[in-house]
Each structure stands twice: as structure tokens, then as C-alpha cells.
Write a protein that holds these residues in place. Sequence first.
Motif, PDB file in Angstrom:
ATOM      1  N   LEU A 144       0.829  -1.192   0.000  1.00 15.79           N
ATOM      2  CA  LEU A 144       0.000   0.000   0.000  1.00 15.79           C
ATOM      3  C   LEU A 144       0.868   1.249   0.000  1.00 15.79           C
ATOM      4  O   LEU A 144       2.030   1.229   0.398  1.00 15.79           O
ATOM      5  N   GLY A 145       0.273   2.357  -0.416  1.00 13.16           N
ATOM      6  CA  GLY A 145       0.966   3.629  -0.329  1.00 13.16           C
ATOM      7  C   GLY A 145       1.933   3.864  -1.471  1.00 13.16           C
ATOM      8  O   GLY A 145       1.870   3.227  -2.528  1.00 13.16           O
ATOM      9  N   VAL A 146       2.842   4.809  -1.250  1.00  5.50           N
ATOM     10  CA  VAL A 146       3.800   5.179  -2.289  1.00  5.50           C
ATOM     11  C   VAL A 146       5.217   4.847  -1.848  1.00  5.50           C
ATOM     12  O   VAL A 146       5.504   4.700  -0.661  1.00  5.50           O
ATOM     13  N   SER A 147       6.085   4.727  -2.829  1.00  7.86           N
ATOM     14  CA  SER A 147       7.495   4.486  -2.571  1.00  7.86           C
ATOM     15  C   SER A 147       8.210   5.824  -2.442  1.00  7.86           C
ATOM     16  O   SER A 147       8.173   6.645  -3.375  1.00  7.86           O
ATOM     17  N   ILE A 148       8.816   6.061  -1.303  1.00  7.97           N
ATOM     18  CA  ILE A 148       9.556   7.310  -1.103  1.00  7.97           C
ATOM     19  C   ILE A 148      10.626   7.457  -2.177  1.00  7.97           C
ATOM     20  O   ILE A 148      10.804   8.540  -2.765  1.00  7.97           O
TER      21      ILE A 148
END
Length: 357
Positions: free
Chosen positions: A109-113
Motif C-alpha cells: 500500500l501507499g507510495v514508494s519514497i
Amino acid sequence: MITNRRLRVVCLLAAVAIGIGLAAVAPVSATASGESVSTANDTFPVTLTDATGTAVTVESRPENVTTTNPSAAQTMWTLGAADQVVGVTQYASYLDGAEKRDNVSAAGLGVSIERVVATEPDLVLAPNATSVETVRTLRAANLTVYHFPAATDFEAVATKTQTIGRLTDNTAAAAETNAWMWRNVAATESELNDVDRPRVLYPLLGGYAVGDNTFINQIITTAGGANVAASEFDGYKQINYEVVLKLDPEILIVTDQTQGQILASTPYSQTSAGRNNRTASLSVQYLNQPAPRSVVYATGNLSAQLHPDAAANVTTTPGADGDDGPATDVSAPGFGVVVAVLSLVAVVASARFYHGR
């Protein structure tokens, strides 16, 4: 009774109709609340305070914008500013040309920094589903990040659009887009003002449902339905077996993510909607993403299914990029349910992602 907001919208509708006609949209000086704004793009630097209480300064027009959730990407596309976007998540893949942008989604889930940083953005637009921790980490990497609050109604969607326009040097397009959105909302409301409202429930996977103080609740009510979960809770919460039966929805909203997994399952199969095989089918990206195109398309498509005779008189004009919206899929008694062959893990992940936008 005409509310103050509806009165403002009707006034805006009349003004636009007199000035330019309803067939086309030209830049107008209007915000969601009807207050005057300049249609000329603003000068930089721009400083606005975001949902974290941080004063975010954009020094000059951002040429490279990365979005961490699809609602921000959809808004940029609707503003005609897709050429400024260099990074999107996988959930924005439905947008025309999104495949040419860098995918900044993480493996889970989410984004990759790392992926966001690699896009070398001048500005990161982070809707509220992006965690505060992620925002802090991106800022620690010396990126300019604007974090948006949750969009709980159409007013919030319009404010978000106006903010994105101001931050990205697309103020005129934002005013035009908001006027287009409100005009379509007003047209739908006027046609459905006196209809009988069926009891509607939008169940999500994992036993969740959509309650009050959500922009989806306003989509349901504007489209001429009565969201039965609105009397039970605010936001997005789990709803138990007994409550579903007590609320007894007449129509269940399903999407391409949930179709085939709701209507025949307990307890929904034991409701009036389940017994009579009644659903309203909508595209998930236009229902779960708080952006102007979503408001217009989801409201128009849902009203067409709940009240086909009344909604036939409503003409939904194209958005800023000329997209006429997705086709609807109407379900009525005797209409077979289309089974979506999806991985449950992937769908649950997507549903969790879309809840916060």
C-alpha cells in the motif's frame, strides 16, 4: 426548501447560462461557494497552509508535479494540466497518458519514497490517504509537499480543486472546472427535487460501508437516494449483520471492484435489495475519488439508475478535457450479476486505499 448552498449554485447556473450558454464552458470567476476569484493565473511565490498545519511555499510555477493518490492526478488531468505531472500511482492508470508517467506506488500500500524522490518533483500533491508520516519523510528529502484534508463533501472537493489550481498555476482552469461541477450538480438537484428516494447502501469489502459526512454520501443524496448508513455513523466504518438487516436497503451500490461479491453474500442477500436483485453499478474510480469529474460522473450515472425518467432531462456537459464519462451499467429485478474475477487481496488493498483518497 432551498438551502443557501443550493441558492448560490442556482444563481451561478443562471449567470453562466446567460453569459455563455450551457453547451460550452468558458473560464468564469467563481469558486464552489460562489465567491469571486481572479480567472487570471496568480503570481508566485504562493504560500498556503496544508492539513498538517504547515505553511507550504511554492516558489515558482511547478513544471514537475508528482501525485501520491489518484484524486489529485484526476484533478490535474481535468484542469488540462496533465503535462505538468511526472509521477502518479498505479490507481491513476485509467487516465489517458498516465502510463507515460513514472509509477510511484510502493510494492504494497501507499507510495514508494524512493520513487517519488526519483521523479525530481517541484511539488508533491498528497491527498489525505497519504499518511502524515510519508509526508514528513518526503519533506525530510527536501521535497515540497502539500497535504490535503479529507474531502467530506462537494464543497471540500471544490476547495481542493481551487487549491491545486493555485499551487500549480492553473487558477483559471480550476474556477472553470468548479463552475462546470456545480452547474451539473444544480441541474441534477433541480430534476430530482421531488422524487421518492429509495433506501441505498454502499457496502465495501471487509464489512465496511459509507456513512454520513463523506462526499460519497452527498453523491447518493444528490442523485436522489437516501443513504441508510448515514443515520448510523460518519465516515467509513464496519457495519454488522443486524444493522444491515434493520436498515434494509432497497438498492445496493456495487463497483467493478465489488460486483459479484456483495449482492449474494450474507447479510446483503437477505435485504430488500438482495431479494429483488437490485443494484446500481458504478465505476470505482469515479465514485471513490474526491475530484470534480468524479462528482459529476458518479452523481449523473447514479441518478440515471435510481431515477431514469427524471434524470433523462439532465444533460451532463463534458469536463475540461472533453471526457464524457464512463458508461453506466443498470441492474434491475431479474438482471444477472456480473462476477468480477479479482484477487481478494488486491481488491481489499485497493478498497483500503480508496477509502481515504
